[in-house]
Design a protein around this motif. Structure first.
Motif, PDB file in Angstrom:
ATOM      1  N   LEU A 119     -27.166 -10.364 -13.744  1.00 46.24           N
ATOM      2  CA  LEU A 119     -26.611 -10.522 -12.168  1.00 46.24           C
ATOM      3  C   LEU A 119     -27.081 -11.949 -11.509  1.00 46.24           C
ATOM      4  O   LEU A 119     -26.431 -12.443 -10.562  1.00 46.24           O
ATOM      5  N   GLY A 120     -28.177 -12.538 -12.355  1.00 43.80           N
ATOM      6  CA  GLY A 120     -28.518 -13.898 -11.615  1.00 43.80           C
ATOM      7  C   GLY A 120     -27.483 -14.953 -11.554  1.00 43.80           C
ATOM      8  O   GLY A 120     -27.133 -15.490 -10.347  1.00 43.80           O
ATOM      9  N   PRO A 121     -26.598 -15.136 -12.806  1.00 43.48           N
ATOM     10  CA  PRO A 121     -25.642 -16.189 -12.686  1.00 43.48           C
ATOM     11  C   PRO A 121     -24.388 -15.790 -11.649  1.00 43.48           C
ATOM     12  O   PRO A 121     -23.583 -16.592 -11.522  1.00 43.48           O
ATOM     13  N   VAL A 122     -24.278 -14.496 -11.709  1.00 43.31           N
ATOM     14  CA  VAL A 122     -23.098 -14.201 -10.784  1.00 43.31           C
ATOM     15  C   VAL A 122     -22.742 -14.953  -9.463  1.00 43.31           C
ATOM     16  O   VAL A 122     -21.284 -15.012  -9.094  1.00 43.31           O
ATOM     17  N   PRO A 123     -23.589 -15.001  -8.608  1.00 43.33           N
ATOM     18  CA  PRO A 123     -23.203 -16.075  -7.361  1.00 43.33           C
ATOM     19  C   PRO A 123     -22.617 -17.076  -7.412  1.00 43.33           C
ATOM     20  O   PRO A 123     -21.615 -17.478  -7.013  1.00 43.33           O
ATOM     21  N   LEU A 124     -22.817 -17.697  -8.456  1.00 43.92           N
ATOM     22  CA  LEU A 124     -22.119 -19.166  -9.168  1.00 43.92           C
ATOM     23  C   LEU A 124     -20.637 -18.597  -9.554  1.00 43.92           C
ATOM     24  O   LEU A 124     -19.701 -19.378  -9.200  1.00 43.92           O
ATOM     25  N   ILE A 125     -20.759 -17.720 -10.377  1.00 42.26           N
ATOM     26  CA  ILE A 125     -19.488 -17.179 -10.826  1.00 42.26           C
ATOM     27  C   ILE A 125     -18.703 -16.829  -9.693  1.00 42.26           C
ATOM     28  O   ILE A 125     -17.174 -16.916  -9.513  1.00 42.26           O
ATOM     29  N   VAL A 126     -19.037 -16.084  -8.872  1.00 38.38           N
ATOM     30  CA  VAL A 126     -18.291 -15.483  -7.731  1.00 38.38           C
ATOM     31  C   VAL A 126     -17.921 -16.955  -6.776  1.00 38.38           C
ATOM     32  O   VAL A 126     -16.658 -16.688  -6.439  1.00 38.38           O
ATOM     33  N   LEU A 127     -18.474 -17.625  -6.646  1.00 37.50           N
ATOM     34  CA  LEU A 127     -18.356 -18.964  -5.977  1.00 37.50           C
ATOM     35  C   LEU A 127     -17.035 -19.453  -6.806  1.00 37.50           C
ATOM     36  O   LEU A 127     -16.021 -19.684  -5.947  1.00 37.50           O
ATOM     37  N   ALA A 128     -16.938 -19.644  -7.912  1.00 40.24           N
ATOM     38  CA  ALA A 128     -15.938 -20.278  -8.924  1.00 40.24           C
ATOM     39  C   ALA A 128     -14.717 -19.314  -8.639  1.00 40.24           C
ATOM     40  O   ALA A 128     -13.595 -19.724  -8.518  1.00 40.24           O
ATOM     41  N   SER A 129     -14.940 -17.918  -8.837  1.00 38.22           N
ATOM     42  CA  SER A 129     -13.768 -17.018  -8.585  1.00 38.22           C
ATOM     43  C   SER A 129     -13.338 -17.070  -7.506  1.00 38.22           C
ATOM     44  O   SER A 129     -12.103 -16.850  -7.261  1.00 38.22           O
ATOM     45  N   LEU A 130     -13.900 -16.972  -6.576  1.00 38.66           N
ATOM     46  CA  LEU A 130     -13.427 -16.864  -5.044  1.00 38.66           C
ATOM     47  C   LEU A 130     -12.526 -17.804  -4.579  1.00 38.66           C
ATOM     48  O   LEU A 130     -11.704 -17.994  -4.011  1.00 38.66           O
ATOM     49  N   LEU A 131     -13.194 -19.105  -4.973  1.00 39.44           N
ATOM     50  CA  LEU A 131     -12.161 -20.394  -4.616  1.00 39.44           C
ATOM     51  C   LEU A 131     -11.124 -20.496  -5.428  1.00 39.44           C
ATOM     52  O   LEU A 131     -10.191 -20.736  -4.806  1.00 39.44           O
ATOM     53  N   GLY A 132     -11.238 -20.261  -6.789  1.00 38.07           N
ATOM     54  CA  GLY A 132      -9.834 -20.234  -7.515  1.00 38.07           C
ATOM     55  C   GLY A 132      -8.923 -18.958  -7.053  1.00 38.07           C
ATOM     56  O   GLY A 132      -7.876 -19.194  -6.972  1.00 38.07           O
ATOM     57  N   PHE A 133      -9.605 -17.882  -6.517  1.00 37.42           N
ATOM     58  CA  PHE A 133      -8.818 -16.663  -6.166  1.00 37.42           C
ATOM     59  C   PHE A 133      -8.184 -17.102  -5.078  1.00 37.42           C
ATOM     60  O   PHE A 133      -6.780 -16.840  -4.915  1.00 37.42           O
ATOM     61  N   VAL A 134      -8.687 -17.611  -4.138  1.00 40.11           N
ATOM     62  CA  VAL A 134      -7.964 -17.866  -2.717  1.00 40.11           C
ATOM     63  C   VAL A 134      -7.063 -18.949  -2.887  1.00 40.11           C
ATOM     64  O   VAL A 134      -5.999 -18.812  -2.365  1.00 40.11           O
ATOM     65  N   VAL A 135      -7.275 -19.987  -3.651  1.00 36.09           N
ATOM     66  CA  VAL A 135      -6.424 -20.822  -3.746  1.00 36.09           C
ATOM     67  C   VAL A 135      -5.132 -20.394  -4.504  1.00 36.09           C
ATOM     68  O   VAL A 135      -3.810 -20.766  -4.219  1.00 36.09           O
ATOM     69  N   GLY A 136      -5.379 -19.971  -5.665  1.00 34.44           N
ATOM     70  CA  GLY A 136      -4.531 -19.277  -6.603  1.00 34.44           C
ATOM     71  C   GLY A 136      -3.556 -18.313  -5.979  1.00 34.44           C
ATOM     72  O   GLY A 136      -2.357 -18.233  -6.060  1.00 34.44           O
ATOM     73  N   GLN A 137      -4.407 -17.212  -5.318  1.00 34.79           N
ATOM     74  CA  GLN A 137      -3.379 -16.078  -4.909  1.00 34.79           C
ATOM     75  C   GLN A 137      -2.675 -16.622  -3.690  1.00 34.79           C
ATOM     76  O   GLN A 137      -1.483 -16.097  -3.492  1.00 34.79           O
ATOM     77  N   THR A 138      -3.207 -17.536  -2.783  1.00 31.09           N
ATOM     78  CA  THR A 138      -2.350 -18.150  -1.651  1.00 31.09           C
ATOM     79  C   THR A 138      -1.085 -18.718  -1.968  1.00 31.09           C
ATOM     80  O   THR A 138       0.073 -18.684  -1.711  1.00 31.09           O
ATOM     81  N   LEU A 139      -1.191 -19.710  -3.240  1.00 30.86           N
ATOM     82  CA  LEU A 139      -0.200 -20.246  -3.776  1.00 30.86           C
ATOM     83  C   LEU A 139       1.049 -19.359  -4.257  1.00 30.86           C
ATOM     84  O   LEU A 139       1.844 -19.714  -4.152  1.00 30.86           O
ATOM     85  N   ASN A 140       0.292 -18.257  -5.258  1.00 36.68           N
ATOM     86  CA  ASN A 140       1.021 -17.347  -5.829  1.00 36.68           C
ATOM     87  C   ASN A 140       2.003 -16.611  -4.818  1.00 36.68           C
ATOM     88  O   ASN A 140       3.368 -16.535  -4.688  1.00 36.68           O
ATOM     89  N   SER A 141       1.224 -15.947  -3.777  1.00 39.34           N
ATOM     90  CA  SER A 141       2.047 -15.503  -2.731  1.00 39.34           C
ATOM     91  C   SER A 141       3.055 -16.220  -1.745  1.00 39.34           C
ATOM     92  O   SER A 141       4.222 -15.852  -1.435  1.00 39.34           O
TER      93      SER A 141
END
Length: 232
Positions: free
Chosen positions: A119-141
């Motif tokens: 779980l230690g690396p997860v915060p960085l993965i979450v940062l990557a995922s959330l930035l990608g998710f927000v931009v990607g999902q917003t454009l998708n929608s």
């Protein structure tokens, strides 16, 4: 009213008074949180390089497509923001769990090390995922809803496929750029493989599931009292 306005296709959207939106929102949040954990593991399948969340993340976009098509961009944006905040909360919980003092016997020390590695690396993965998710999902929608407003209820398959291509490319590029060093990708050819495999895989999965997504959208539309039955 002009002839152009009279002939303009109508785009219907439902309100969120029924329980269906809440169920999809919960599922979207769970899928994203689990994919964030899985993404901390690099995965090699033959010549292809990906991460442990590869089989989960397309589900987030399928759910996003259903929410956007049925409820519109404003509701989809609320779902994206809510899921974002829940994922941040989960990441903070991981950090607190790791930081809490534990027992000092060998078994507990080994468990602590395992938690830190998993779980230690997860915060960085979450940062990557959330930035990608927000931009990607917003454009998708945004693309899906704008196409619906332009063409009305018809051409659902085109909306799903067109919005997927735009959203997945932005999402994959942002996510991979941040996540690659975390999972051990340090050279450009491997990074390129990681980006292309992620984008092509996610896009093809969503394309393959267009009939299923269409049926799910139709099912929700028919059961949303504020939407009604509409041909698509």
């Amino acid at each position: 009213m002009t002839d152009t306005q009279a002939l303009k296709p109508s785009a219907r959207f439902a309100s969120i008074g029924s329980p269906y939106f809440g169920i999809m929102l919960a599922a979207l949040a769970v899928v994203l949180i689990l994919s964030n954990i899985g993404a901390s593991k690099g995965v090699v399948i033959g010549p292809f390089i990906t991460d442990g969340g590869f089989f989960l993340f397309p589900l987030a976009y399928i759910l996003g497509d259903v929410i956007s098509e049925v409820y519109g961009f404003r509701v989809a944006r609320k779902a994206i923001i809510t899921t974002f905040l829940l994922s941040v909360f989960a990441s903070l919980c991981y950090w607190i769990i790791i930081a809490l003092p534990g027992f000092d016997d060998d078994f507990s020390t080994a468990k602590q090390s395992a938690l830190e590695l998993a779980l230690g690396p997860v915060p960085l993965i979450v940062l990557a995922s959330l930035l990608g998710f927000v931009v990607g999902q917003t454009l998708n929608s945004l693309v899906l809803v704008r196409m619906k407003e332009r063409f009305g209820e018809g051409r659902l398959w085109a909306r799903l496929m067109g919005s997927t291509g735009v959203g997945e490319f932005a999402d994959t590029l942002i996510f991979c750029s941040i996540a690659a060093p975390v999972i051990g990708i340090t050279d450009f050819p491997t990074f390129t493989n990681y980006v292309l495999v992620g984008f092509v895989y996610k896009t093809l999965v969503e394309f393959a599931f267009v009939p299923v997504t269409s049926m799910a959208i139709g099912w929700v539309k028919r059961r949303e009292p504020s939407y009604g039955v509409a041909p698509f």
